[in-house]
Each structure stands twice: as structure tokens, then as C-alpha cells.
Scaffold this active site. Structure first.
Site, PDB file in Angstrom:
ATOM      1  N   SER A  97      -2.083 -15.173   4.609  1.00 17.33           N
ATOM      2  CA  SER A  97      -3.111 -14.661   3.706  1.00 17.33           C
ATOM      3  C   SER A  97      -2.521 -13.583   2.815  1.00 17.33           C
ATOM      4  O   SER A  97      -1.568 -12.883   3.199  1.00 17.33           O
ATOM      5  CB  SER A  97      -4.280 -14.075   4.497  1.00 17.33           C
ATOM      6  OG  SER A  97      -5.186 -13.411   3.638  1.00 17.33           O
ATOM      7  N   TYR A 109      -7.007  -7.780  11.157  1.00 17.24           N
ATOM      8  CA  TYR A 109      -6.763  -9.056  10.470  1.00 17.24           C
ATOM      9  C   TYR A 109      -5.535  -8.960   9.574  1.00 17.24           C
ATOM     10  O   TYR A 109      -4.676  -9.852   9.575  1.00 17.24           O
ATOM     11  CB  TYR A 109      -7.991  -9.458   9.660  1.00 17.24           C
ATOM     12  CG  TYR A 109      -7.830 -10.767   8.922  1.00 17.24           C
ATOM     13  CD1 TYR A 109      -7.574 -11.945   9.604  1.00 17.24           C
ATOM     14  CD2 TYR A 109      -7.935 -10.824   7.531  1.00 17.24           C
ATOM     15  CE1 TYR A 109      -7.430 -13.156   8.937  1.00 17.24           C
ATOM     16  CE2 TYR A 109      -7.795 -12.024   6.848  1.00 17.24           C
ATOM     17  CZ  TYR A 109      -7.548 -13.185   7.554  1.00 17.24           C
ATOM     18  OH  TYR A 109      -7.396 -14.371   6.887  1.00 17.24           O
TER      19      TYR A 109
END
Length: 272
Positions: free
Chosen positions: A165, A178
Site C-alpha cells: 500500500s 496498518y
């Protein structure tokens, strides 16, 4: 006049009356496992891989209906696919996933580590459960599936593609854990590429920006002020769609990228 084909093809002249053209797809004869493929980016990746000739194992953790829908779509267009349930944060279930892959298709050539989870919290809200829930799936699960895939690849090697990501480097606030999991994925990608290169196993990652998926819609992200802020600073002026990501996976899985490993490909509309 010169005729240019958009696809490579073979000409079969064995029949003296008819000449047939057989389209050669990029992944003909290959077998791929895509984790977390019942919806969103994973589902689109599975369909694109199948569209290029790969037999695809559509892994899911809980959404059998979604996985079956992806399989049905692939099969209805002439492709090969099966759905296999496995929580890829658990080694025993991972082993069963790859055992069923071998039973169905006899081998493995491609692993797409797409399964992942995200939860947002400021520092004061972080708990052990919040930490381990994300690291167990996003990092440990990726390592364990890669470990099993390496055992399953043949002598010709294989391709591992990790879906990371943009948050690994953009590092937005209130998503500390995250962000950390995806930074770990980037580091693992580079380390594994060096470790496995001598076995002709390539390891690359794709780092998407904000993508409109079922999960993002359910979380309210795609209708949020955050989306509008992201679009405002993105050169191409929009968030992504799953079909923006999947073709790059096909490229990294195919021989077109035969000399590419250890790379991180950002697909973000220009946002960094």
C-alpha cells in the site's frame, strides 16, 4: 498492406482446408493462488489472471458466496478456477490451501499475497488485539503463504506478488499499525527477492493508493472527506478502481517481467 495483431498467435496449417489462429495468452499453462480473492482488488486480480490463461485458486476466509461468484465468472468465460477457504494467518489452513491447489491443478507458478486487513486508531487507542490482528494477517500470513508457495514451485521457479500500500511511505496519521504492516511487506519483498533469486523465484510488490472496493465503501471511506482530500492532491484527480491494479499483477506474473524482482510498483494516480 501490413496487418498488426494486438495479440501473439500461432498458425495451425495442419488442416489443408482451414487455417486457424490460436491466441497465445501471457499465462497459458500457469497456475496461480490469489489470497483474499472473494471481492475487491483480489477478485479483479483473479479474473485478470484467468483472462490471460492461468488456472486460478480463489482463496477466501469467510465469503464463500463472493468467492463462488468470482469462480463462476471465470468459468463462464472459458477459464479455470476453484474456490478454497483458508484463513491465511493460520499455518495449518495455508498448508491445506496449497494441498488443494496441487490436487486440482498439479502445480503452482504464481502467488498473489492480497489478503489483508486494516483498522484505524490513534496512538492512545492501540491495543495488543489491534496490533496482532493486523500483523498476523498482513505480515505473518504473507510470510507463511510465501513459505508454502516456495515449496510448491517447480524447478522453473515462480513469481510472488505482494499487494502492499501507499501507506508504507505516505504514512497517514491514525493508522500507525496498518502503516507498519505495509512497510514490513515492502521490506520483506526486497529481502525475499535477494534470498530466492538464485532459484528463479521473483518477488515484487504493488503499492496501490486509495481504491474503491466493497470494504472501502462499507467503511465509509469512499464517501468521506478523506477521499475528497486525496483526490485533490492526486495528479490524476481520482481514486483507483480494482481494474487499475490487476493488469500490473498480470505483468509481474508473466515472462514480460522476467528480469524484474525486488521492485515496488506504486499505482496511485501519481500520489506519493
Amino acid at each position: 498492406m501490413i496487418l498488426v495483431s494486438l495479440y501473439p498467435f500461432r498458425v495451425d496449417r495442419s488442416n489443408s482446408i482451414h487455417t486457424t489462429l490460436t491466441i497465445v495468452k501471457k499465462l497459458d499453462g500457469k497456475v496461480a493462488v490469489v489470497t483474499g480473492a472473494s471481492k475487491g482488488i483480489g477478485a479483479e486480480i483473479a479474473k485478470h489472471l484467468a483472462g490471460e490463461g492461468a488456472a486460478v485458486v480463489v482463496n477466501y476466509a469467510s465469503s464463500k458466496e463472493g468467492a463462488d461468484r468470482v469462480v463462476d465468472e471465470i468459468v463462464s468465460t472459458g477459464g479455470k478456477a476453484i474456490a478454497v477457504q483458508a484463513n491465511v494467518a493460520k499455518k495449518a489452513e495455508i498448508q491445506q490451501l496449497f494441498a488443494e491447489t496441487k490436487q486440482a491443478f498439479g502445480k503452482l507458478d504464481i502467488l498473489v499475497n492480497n489478503a489483508g486487513i486494516y483498522e484505524f486508531s490513534p496512538l492512545e487507542g492501540i491495543t495488543e488485539e489491534h496490533f496482532y490482528k493486523q500483523f498476523d494477517l498482513n505480515v505473518l500470513g504473507l510470510l507463511l503463504t510465501s513459505q508454502q508457495a516456495v515449496k510448491s514451485f517447480g524447478e522453473e521457479g515462480g513469481s510472488i506478488i505482494n499487494i502492499s500500500s501507499i501507506v508504507s511511505t505516505l504514512t497517514p496519521a491514525n493508522s500507525l499499525v496498518y502503516n507498519a504492516t505495509k512497510a514490513a511487506v515492502d521490506a520483506i519483498t526486497k529481502s525475499l527477492a535477494k534470498e530466492l533469486g538464485s532459484r528463479n523465484i521473483r518477488v515484487n510488490s504493488i503499492n496501490p493508493g486509495m481504491v474503491e472496493t466493497e470494504g472501502a465503501r462499507t467503511a465509509g471511506i469512499t464517501e468521506s472527506e478523506g477521499r475528497r482530500q486525496v483526490e485533490a492532491i492526486t495528479p490524476l484527480g481520482r481514486i483507483g478502481q480494482p481494474h487499475d491494479i490487476a493488469p500490473a499483477v498480470v505483468f509481474l506474473a508473466s515472462s514480460d517481467s522476467a528480469w524484474i524482482t525486488g521492485e515496488t510498483l506504486y499505482i496511485t494516480g501519481g500520489l506519493y
